[in-house]
Design a protein around this motif. Structure first.
Motif, short mmCIF file in Angstrom:
data_model
loop_
_atom_site.label_atom_id
_atom_site.label_comp_id
_atom_site.label_asym_id
_atom_site.label_seq_id
_atom_site.Cartn_x
_atom_site.Cartn_y
_atom_site.Cartn_z
N ARG B 86 -11.75 -41.76 17.13
CA ARG B 86 -10.96 -40.57 16.78
C ARG B 86 -11.35 -39.36 17.62
NH1 ARG B 86 -7.73 -40.42 12.25
NH2 ARG B 86 -7.72 -42.29 10.96
N ALA B 90 -5.76 -38.30 20.75
CA ALA B 90 -4.88 -39.27 20.08
C ALA B 90 -3.49 -39.24 20.70
CB ALA B 90 -4.80 -38.96 18.59
N THR B 92 0.55 -40.97 20.03
CA THR B 92 1.43 -41.69 19.11
C THR B 92 2.62 -42.26 19.88
OG1 THR B 92 0.81 -40.29 17.24
CG2 THR B 92 2.90 -41.47 17.06
N TRP B 126 2.78 -45.65 15.87
CA TRP B 126 1.38 -46.08 15.96
C TRP B 126 0.58 -44.99 16.65
CZ3 TRP B 126 0.45 -50.44 13.31
CH2 TRP B 126 1.52 -51.34 13.12
N THR B 127 -0.53 -44.60 16.05
CA THR B 127 -1.39 -43.55 16.61
C THR B 127 -2.76 -44.13 16.91
OG1 THR B 127 -0.24 -41.84 15.35
CG2 THR B 127 -2.46 -41.30 16.14
N GLY B 128 -3.29 -43.78 18.09
CA GLY B 128 -4.61 -44.27 18.46
C GLY B 128 -5.03 -43.77 19.82
N VAL B 129 -5.94 -44.51 20.42
CA VAL B 129 -6.49 -44.16 21.73
C VAL B 129 -5.82 -45.03 22.79
CG1 VAL B 129 -8.62 -43.94 23.06
CG2 VAL B 129 -8.70 -43.87 20.56
N LEU B 181 -2.12 -49.13 23.25
CA LEU B 181 -2.96 -48.33 22.35
C LEU B 181 -3.93 -49.20 21.57
CD1 LEU B 181 -0.51 -45.87 20.51
CD2 LEU B 181 -1.86 -45.45 22.58
N ALA B 183 -4.87 -48.75 18.09
CA ALA B 183 -4.26 -47.90 17.05
C ALA B 183 -5.05 -47.96 15.75
CB ALA B 183 -2.82 -48.34 16.79
N TYR B 184 -5.20 -46.78 15.12
CA TYR B 184 -5.86 -46.70 13.81
C TYR B 184 -4.95 -46.11 12.74
CZ TYR B 184 -7.07 -42.27 16.15
OH TYR B 184 -7.02 -41.11 16.87
N GLU B 185 -3.73 -45.70 13.12
CA GLU B 185 -2.78 -45.21 12.13
C GLU B 185 -1.40 -45.83 12.36
OE1 GLU B 185 -2.49 -40.95 11.96
OE2 GLU B 185 -4.56 -40.70 11.29
#
Lengths: 372, 372
Positions: B86, B90, B92, B126-129, B181, B183-185
């Protein structure tokens, strides 16, 4: 073609003995979904893992302009938006809900409908207004005998065009325990579309057909309701002409988290030799579960599982655990619940034409490879 | 019994021509689930309606003690917890994801596996690095050719015990568009268990098998990965011995929101006579969709649908609409997408042994009763 819908909407039928699952049963199985059994690990089922059964389409519904009407044999008819419902004191109940047709696909002959194996179940925290509070606000008139609940999902079933409707006897609708809710939250969030957004009925202890989703009207009636989902569907009958008995409360059932790891296609479990702990959940909508037994030899011998202490959630499943030492070879594992009323689960399933209220014991096939 | 798992884990097979859906296919259909087609109405699919395909079990994973390792041909091996991930900027992306086996159950002969009809699809934010940011942090060593991704789900498949693993060529892993990504969200919330909690790979434009869930390791390799899911499964082949071609990006597809209302069992739609608007979504993982056509006479004639303007979400579906005037009788409605590369959907499906990358046009059966 007989009725207005001709041959697109036909009477219920039984599968031929050699008939595999049909395309129409597969279409229902692809739309609706069960609880992946490893999700029995959660006290409260996360969204998307709780079973879903939708008769017609998920209606499009905006919470902002939703209205619930309460009428019929009441002193004051009500029309309530979400804000008005949220102004009543909120109550939360943890409830295990199970589809009345759970287990249907294991019956022989198989009633052709949603083809559940054992996974049509889930547990959620439902928050809303007690139905008895709404009916007190409206004022029940003398002579009211049932409350009829109408949802917004619309379709045809066996030739009958309908909005989904179900009733409850007034005593059940007004009862303090189980307490029926008009729910607007599931697990602390607004209801998801597939669980009735923005409003659904929750009837703790009863099979899923009673928990009317997308609830838009409650009408008190002076005579028992005779609609399709009450008098035609959801009856336990032996033949098409039999008037049958209504499906009501959930029969006791225990399910096991399948141990080890699965084969992708056969779903058979692989468990390495040695001691392990079998665990799962057990519930009944009739009385508290008082006993769970486990069999590791396909139902020949049974031993006691340890049941978690009562936690005040009387209408939700309870956790159980039992030790097992896996030995090389093939095994069939089962669990069996008994409730305070003495009801338990059969080893051979009594049959009924709709495939309702089955609670045949689960069979989990396990392969334990030779060690090393 | 041949291997250590004997007859619980057998080679892939094709269904006999007269064979209905088998109990093991039903068990997969009951666990996994598709998008109820009326949910095509949402730009972003609500949780629980997005398709899910889990090869083995959903692993139990706590975000607090999850660790992602990055190693192999990198200058500095990394071990990152969620807080460390995090801390990267980030990103998306809205992505339409489709199962590589979508449409499999409509093939003849039918490959025996997860029996999708057309509903193995969904769209999420999708949200992440970005993976390229993680690999820049680790430093890619010369000679690295692929990135191998390992998930935590563990099982047996055709006799091979495995953690789910897939690879991407380094050029795809590092590409800026589509941008891969970690993704964590999903839709602004932590990933649900069934979508890879707490971490998954998201590879915009690729079929679902590439989006490794419960991601716990990324290893850069000097030779192409030859694991089961890369070299055995997810290949387009005509016979069991054929080495085949890998399944990669999503072929173009349009789906329609079935109009009117359904019969419960046949799912045939009832539409009253008169004008209505057909609508749905279209996508391709290869190039932007540039055209959608509609047929209301079972594929004989086609006319243009109106495609919503590009909205910057190049890897997500686009809405389309087309007018139709329903007339009494039976109709079969279809839609067909074409992308900027000229790829479109077949009216008769080329067959392959795994049932992958099908994009046969959808057929929606409609009954329009006589008016009045």
């Amino acid at each position: 073609m007989d009725g207005p819908f001709g041959d697109i909407s036909t009477p219920g039928r039984l599968a031929d003995p050699a008939e595999g699952v049909s395309p129409e049963e597969l279409a229902l199985a692809a739309r609706n979904h069960g609880l992946p059994l490893e999700a029995l690990r959660y006290d409260v089922t996360p969204p998307g893992l709780h079973y879903v059964l939708v008769h017609y389409d998920i209606p499009y519904a905006e919470a902002d302009d939703w209205q619930l009407t309460v009428g019929g044999r009441v002193r004051t008819a009500l029309a309530l938006d979400l804000a008005a419902l949220r102004a009543f004191p909120a109550v939360t109940h943890r409830v295990t809900m199970e589809c009345a047709g759970n287990g249907r696909a294991r019956l022989s002959p198989r009633p052709v409908s949603q083809p559940w194996l054992v996974e049509g179940v889930g547990t959620a925290e439902w928050t809303g207004v007690p139905l008895r509070a709404l009916l007190a606000e409206a004022g029940v008139e003398p002579g009211a005998v049932e409350a009829v609940f109408t949802g917004a999902d619309h379709g045809v079933e066996r030739g009958v065009e309908q909005d989904y409707q179900r009733s409850l006897p007034l005593a059940d609708a007004l009862g303090p325990d189980p307490e029926v809710l008009v729910a607007y939250e599931m697990n602390g969030a607004p209801l998801p579309p597939q669980h009735g957004h923005p409003l659904r009925l929750v009837v703790p202890g009863w099979y899923g057909m009673a928990h009317v989703k997308w609830l838009r009207d409650i009408t008190l009636t002076a005579t028992p309701f005779t609609g399709f989902q009450q008098q035609v569907a959801y009856r336990i009958r032996q033949s098409a002409g039999d008037p049958g008995e209504p499906v009501t409360r959930i029969a006791p059932r225990a399910l096991m988290i399948p141990p080890g790891f699965p084969d992708f296609m056969s779903r058979t479990r692989v468990v390495h030799p040695g001691p392990c702990v079998l665990e799962g959940r057990a519930w009944s909508g009739r009385a508290p579960v008082t006993r769970v037994e486990v069999s590791t030899d396909d139902g020949r011998g049974w031993y006691e599982a340890e049941l978690a202490p009562a936690d005040g959630h009387d209408w939700a499943w309870r956790r159980w655990r039992a030790p097992w030492t896996a030995t090389p070879g093939s095994h069939v594992l089962s669990a069996r619940a008994t409730d305070a009323g003495g009801a338990t689960q059969p080893l051979t399933q009594p049959w009924n034409r709709g495939g309702f209220a089955n609670n045949l014991v689960q069979r989990v096939s396990v392969y334990c490879p030779p060690d090393g």
